[in-house]
Design a protein around this motif. Structure first.
Motif, PDB file in Angstrom:
ATOM      1  N   GLN A   1     -31.946 132.512   3.286  1.00 37.87           N
ATOM      2  CA  GLN A   1     -32.473 132.229   1.955  1.00 37.87           C
ATOM      3  C   GLN A   1     -33.875 131.664   2.048  1.00 37.87           C
ATOM      4  N   VAL A   2     -34.715 132.064   1.125  1.00 38.14           N
ATOM      5  CA  VAL A   2     -36.075 131.542   1.011  1.00 38.14           C
ATOM      6  C   VAL A   2     -36.254 131.063  -0.421  1.00 38.14           C
ATOM      7  N   GLN A   3     -36.759 129.842  -0.574  1.00 42.87           N
ATOM      8  CA  GLN A   3     -37.041 129.305  -1.894  1.00 42.87           C
ATOM      9  C   GLN A   3     -38.551 129.258  -2.087  1.00 42.87           C
ATOM     10  N   LEU A   4     -38.994 129.640  -3.275  1.00 43.95           N
ATOM     11  CA  LEU A   4     -40.413 129.701  -3.582  1.00 43.95           C
ATOM     12  C   LEU A   4     -40.695 128.939  -4.880  1.00 43.95           C
ATOM     13  N   VAL A   5     -41.710 128.087  -4.851  1.00 43.81           N
ATOM     14  CA  VAL A   5     -42.089 127.327  -6.035  1.00 43.81           C
ATOM     15  C   VAL A   5     -43.585 127.469  -6.250  1.00 43.81           C
ATOM     16  N   GLU A   6     -43.962 128.039  -7.394  1.00 43.33           N
ATOM     17  CA  GLU A   6     -45.366 128.228  -7.723  1.00 43.33           C
ATOM     18  C   GLU A   6     -45.901 127.032  -8.508  1.00 43.33           C
ATOM     19  N   SER A   7     -47.203 126.830  -8.390  1.00 46.86           N
ATOM     20  CA  SER A   7     -47.887 125.807  -9.182  1.00 46.86           C
ATOM     21  C   SER A   7     -49.350 126.201  -9.299  1.00 46.86           C
ATOM     22  N   GLY A   8     -50.057 125.514 -10.208  1.00 40.36           N
ATOM     23  CA  GLY A   8     -51.495 125.708 -10.308  1.00 40.36           C
ATOM     24  C   GLY A   8     -51.956 126.521 -11.498  1.00 40.36           C
ATOM     25  N   GLY A   9     -51.020 127.053 -12.260  1.00 37.90           N
ATOM     26  CA  GLY A   9     -51.431 127.813 -13.419  1.00 37.90           C
ATOM     27  C   GLY A   9     -52.008 126.922 -14.507  1.00 37.90           C
ATOM     28  N   GLY A  10     -52.570 127.555 -15.541  1.00 39.47           N
ATOM     29  CA  GLY A  10     -53.133 126.787 -16.636  1.00 39.47           C
ATOM     30  C   GLY A  10     -53.991 127.640 -17.530  1.00 39.47           C
ATOM     31  N   LEU A  11     -54.742 126.965 -18.387  1.00 38.78           N
ATOM     32  CA  LEU A  11     -55.644 127.616 -19.326  1.00 38.78           C
ATOM     33  C   LEU A  11     -57.072 127.458 -18.816  1.00 38.78           C
ATOM     34  N   VAL A  12     -57.813 128.553 -18.756  1.00 34.83           N
ATOM     35  CA  VAL A  12     -59.185 128.512 -18.272  1.00 34.83           C
ATOM     36  C   VAL A  12     -60.024 129.489 -19.082  1.00 34.83           C
ATOM     37  N   GLN A  13     -61.297 129.211 -19.214  1.00 37.15           N
ATOM     38  CA  GLN A  13     -62.196 130.118 -19.917  1.00 37.15           C
ATOM     39  C   GLN A  13     -62.579 131.287 -19.015  1.00 37.15           C
ATOM     40  N   ALA A  14     -62.935 132.379 -19.633  1.00 40.02           N
ATOM     41  CA  ALA A  14     -63.393 133.546 -18.877  1.00 40.02           C
ATOM     42  C   ALA A  14     -64.558 133.149 -17.976  1.00 40.02           C
ATOM     43  N   GLY A  15     -64.512 133.656 -16.750  1.00 42.76           N
ATOM     44  CA  GLY A  15     -65.520 133.298 -15.763  1.00 42.76           C
ATOM     45  C   GLY A  15     -65.142 132.121 -14.900  1.00 42.76           C
ATOM     46  N   ALA A  23     -45.229 127.203  -2.634  1.00 38.33           N
ATOM     47  CA  ALA A  23     -44.592 126.445  -1.564  1.00 38.33           C
ATOM     48  C   ALA A  23     -43.277 127.100  -1.193  1.00 38.33           C
ATOM     49  N   ALA A  24     -43.138 127.449   0.073  1.00 33.26           N
ATOM     50  CA  ALA A  24     -41.940 128.132   0.547  1.00 33.26           C
ATOM     51  C   ALA A  24     -41.074 127.197   1.370  1.00 33.26           C
ATOM     52  N   SER A  25     -39.783 127.359   1.251  1.00 29.86           N
ATOM     53  CA  SER A  25     -38.843 126.583   2.059  1.00 29.86           C
ATOM     54  C   SER A  25     -37.665 127.471   2.437  1.00 29.86           C
ATOM     55  N   GLY A  26     -36.831 126.937   3.304  1.00 32.08           N
ATOM     56  CA  GLY A  26     -35.708 127.736   3.770  1.00 32.08           C
ATOM     57  C   GLY A  26     -36.109 128.557   4.978  1.00 32.08           C
ATOM     58  N   ARG A  27     -35.631 129.766   5.074  1.00 27.92           N
ATOM     59  CA  ARG A  27     -35.856 130.620   6.239  1.00 27.92           C
ATOM     60  C   ARG A  27     -37.187 131.350   6.145  1.00 27.92           C
ATOM     61  N   ILE A  28     -38.251 130.580   5.884  1.00 34.97           N
ATOM     62  CA  ILE A  28     -39.558 131.212   5.678  1.00 34.97           C
ATOM     63  C   ILE A  28     -40.080 131.886   6.942  1.00 34.97           C
ATOM     64  N   LEU A  29     -39.651 131.384   8.108  1.00 39.37           N
ATOM     65  CA  LEU A  29     -40.117 132.002   9.355  1.00 39.37           C
ATOM     66  C   LEU A  29     -39.594 133.422   9.509  1.00 39.37           C
ATOM     67  N   SER A  30     -38.573 133.771   8.729  1.00 37.98           N
ATOM     68  CA  SER A  30     -38.039 135.127   8.785  1.00 37.98           C
ATOM     69  C   SER A  30     -38.802 136.078   7.870  1.00 37.98           C
ATOM     70  N   ALA A  31     -39.770 135.537   7.122  1.00 36.77           N
ATOM     71  CA  ALA A  31     -40.499 136.374   6.170  1.00 36.77           C
ATOM     72  C   ALA A  31     -41.515 137.258   6.882  1.00 36.77           C
TER      73      ALA A  31
END
Length: 124
Positions: A1-15, A23-31
């Motif tokens: 199993q591999v768990q993935l958690v995204e972050s960093g999104g938001g609202l930004v102006q063009a340009g 962030a990955a956890s679990g059996r990430i070395l198998s990826a």
């Protein structure tokens, strides 16, 4: 199993810029590779970028080449997507994905683990 958690999104102006993290956890070395996909309302999920976990080989969609950069930090088990020169058409829910078997990089069905997504909204 591999768990993935995204972050960093938001609202930004063009340009503007944003950096997404996965962030990955679990059996990430198998990826074999981790990728970023995005899905706008009413549209199919589409490939953005991918990177092989061991060799760091990168792949990009034509629509983001020269603007987005994918990278990884193996020590932190984290993949990043640096997004510059953002456009309103980049607005979407961005997903991190991992595949733990030998396959291609460009289609959602080639990945067997997914995060929950992080919203990116680019205003004009």
């Amino acid at each position: 199993q591999v768990q993935l958690v995204e972050s960093g999104g938001g609202l930004v102006q063009a340009g503007g810029s944003l950096r997404l993290s996965c962030a990955a956890s679990g059996r990430i070395l198998s990826a074999y590779a981790l990728g970023w996909f995005r899905q706008a309302p009413g549209k199919e999920r589409e490939f953005v970028a991918a990177i092989t976990w061991s060799g760091g080989i990168t792949y990009y969609a034509d629509s983001v080449k020269g603007r987005f950069t994918i990278s990884r930090d193996n020590a932190k088990n984290t993949v990043y997507l640096q997004m510059n020169s953002l456009k309103p058409e980049d607005t979407a829910l961005y997903y991190c994905a991992a595949r733990t078997y030998w396959s291609g990089n460009y289609y959602p069905h080639e990945y067997n683990y997914w995060g929950q997504g992080t919203q990116v909204t680019v205003s004009s």
